[in-house]
Design a protein around this motif. Structure first.
Motif, mmCIF file in Angstrom:
data_model
loop_
_atom_site.group_PDB
_atom_site.id
_atom_site.type_symbol
_atom_site.label_atom_id
_atom_site.label_comp_id
_atom_site.label_asym_id
_atom_site.label_seq_id
_atom_site.Cartn_x
_atom_site.Cartn_y
_atom_site.Cartn_z
ATOM 1 N N UNK A 126 -14.993 -25.751 13.737
ATOM 2 C CA UNK A 126 -15.995 -24.784 14.221
ATOM 3 C C UNK A 126 -16.987 -25.447 15.165
ATOM 4 N N UNK A 127 -16.484 -26.385 15.990
ATOM 5 C CA UNK A 127 -17.308 -27.083 16.981
ATOM 6 C C UNK A 127 -18.415 -27.920 16.352
ATOM 7 N N UNK A 128 -18.255 -28.305 15.088
ATOM 8 C CA UNK A 128 -19.239 -29.146 14.418
ATOM 9 C C UNK A 128 -18.539 -30.314 13.743
ATOM 10 N N UNK A 129 -19.275 -31.435 13.597
ATOM 11 C CA UNK A 129 -18.744 -32.606 12.916
ATOM 12 C C UNK A 129 -18.977 -32.483 11.413
ATOM 13 N N UNK A 130 -17.915 -32.664 10.642
ATOM 14 C CA UNK A 130 -18.003 -32.612 9.185
ATOM 15 C C UNK A 130 -17.468 -33.922 8.619
ATOM 16 N N UNK A 149 -19.333 -33.646 3.191
ATOM 17 C CA UNK A 149 -20.631 -34.065 2.689
ATOM 18 C C UNK A 149 -21.710 -33.009 2.903
ATOM 19 N N UNK A 150 -21.524 -32.126 3.892
ATOM 20 C CA UNK A 150 -22.519 -31.080 4.153
ATOM 21 C C UNK A 150 -22.286 -29.826 3.318
ATOM 22 N N UNK A 151 -21.304 -29.869 2.416
ATOM 23 C CA UNK A 151 -21.020 -28.721 1.556
ATOM 24 C C UNK A 151 -19.890 -27.841 2.050
ATOM 25 N N UNK A 152 -19.469 -28.004 3.288
ATOM 26 C CA UNK A 152 -18.348 -27.229 3.828
ATOM 27 C C UNK A 152 -17.062 -27.603 3.102
ATOM 28 N N UNK A 207 -12.125 -21.690 6.444
ATOM 29 C CA UNK A 207 -13.202 -22.028 5.525
ATOM 30 C C UNK A 207 -12.919 -21.451 4.144
ATOM 31 N N UNK A 208 -13.222 -22.219 3.106
ATOM 32 C CA UNK A 208 -13.028 -21.744 1.730
ATOM 33 C C UNK A 208 -13.967 -20.589 1.425
ATOM 34 N N UNK A 209 -15.186 -20.652 1.951
ATOM 35 C CA UNK A 209 -16.226 -19.715 1.520
ATOM 36 C C UNK A 209 -15.951 -18.281 1.937
ATOM 37 N N UNK A 210 -15.556 -18.063 3.183
ATOM 38 C CA UNK A 210 -15.352 -16.688 3.650
ATOM 39 C C UNK A 210 -14.005 -16.488 4.328
ATOM 40 N N UNK A 211 -13.119 -17.486 4.173
ATOM 41 C CA UNK A 211 -11.789 -17.419 4.790
ATOM 42 C C UNK A 211 -11.868 -17.350 6.313
ATOM 43 N N UNK A 212 -13.012 -17.742 6.866
ATOM 44 C CA UNK A 212 -13.214 -17.681 8.309
ATOM 45 C C UNK A 212 -12.299 -18.670 9.014
#
Length: 210
Positions: A85-89, A107-110, A126-131
């Protein structure tokens, strides 16, 4: 004095080990495919921006899904970085949910699930919203086809999508959506192109964030 010296040496060694571990960390980015010479006859996720009366075209940003090579994902370890999602995890842990799905906790919870397809490519969500995350693929000006339609399936209270035909009616709905929500954003919008690469249909789906 000697004890203090040994403590300083131990602290220096620990710092060097930490730096070495950081230097060895790798970053895995999504596969970035070159756009084809033609998108005729395809359906693709898109953000539809302003309609330019002068050239009778929509300014459209096309997106492709975040996917990764299986071998790159298999080589990841805690401490490595995954671009999603254009972010570093930064990865905290990894594990297998089943034979085809890898679960990554960051580490950020993702929390990210990667599903392997038959061609050895991993599709991320994503696990949270299947996004399903995407990144910009190409930006074009695209003509609307004669008789262009908008298929709106964003209202879950309606059993069937609402179909609107005609450019002027669609432009009015676009103005309303941009004022009240996220407009024709790629996260809920896909377009279908005909053989002349004109937009024949804009389909808007439901998402909780719109």
């Amino acid at each position: 004095m000697r004890i203090r010296l040994w403590k300083m040496i131990a602290a220096l060694c620990a710092a060097l080990i930490l730096l070495a571990g950081t230097a060895c960390a790798q970053t895995v980015e999504p596969i970035r495919n070159d756009p084809p010479e033609s998108l005729a006859g395809t359906t693709v996720q898109a953000t539809i921006k302003a309609y330019d009366e002068g050239i009778a075209s929509f300014y459209v940003i096309l997106y492709e899904q975040d996917t990764y090579l299986k071998d790159d994902i298999a080589a990841l370890q805690p401490g490595d970085v995954l671009i999603f999602c254009d972010e570093e995890h930064v990865i905290a842990s990894m594990g297998l949910l089943d034979e085809e799905t890898v679960e990554i906790k960051c580490e950020d919870g993702e929390e990210i699930l990667l599903d392997e397809d038959s061609e050895g490519v991993c599709l991320a969500r994503s696990v949270w919203d299947d996004k399903i995350c995407m990144h910009i693929w190409v930006e074009w000006n695209l003509l609307p086809a004669e008789g262009i339609t908008l298929t709106d399936a964003s209202d879950l209270e309606k059993e069937e999508p609402v179909v609107t035909t005609g450019l002027e009616a669609i432009l009015e709905i676009q103005r309303q959506r941009e004022a009240e929500s996220i407009g024709f954003d790629y996260s809920v919008t896909e377009i279908t192109l005909n053989e002349a690469e004109e937009i024949t249909d804009i389909r808007v789906s439901y998402a909780p964030w719109q």
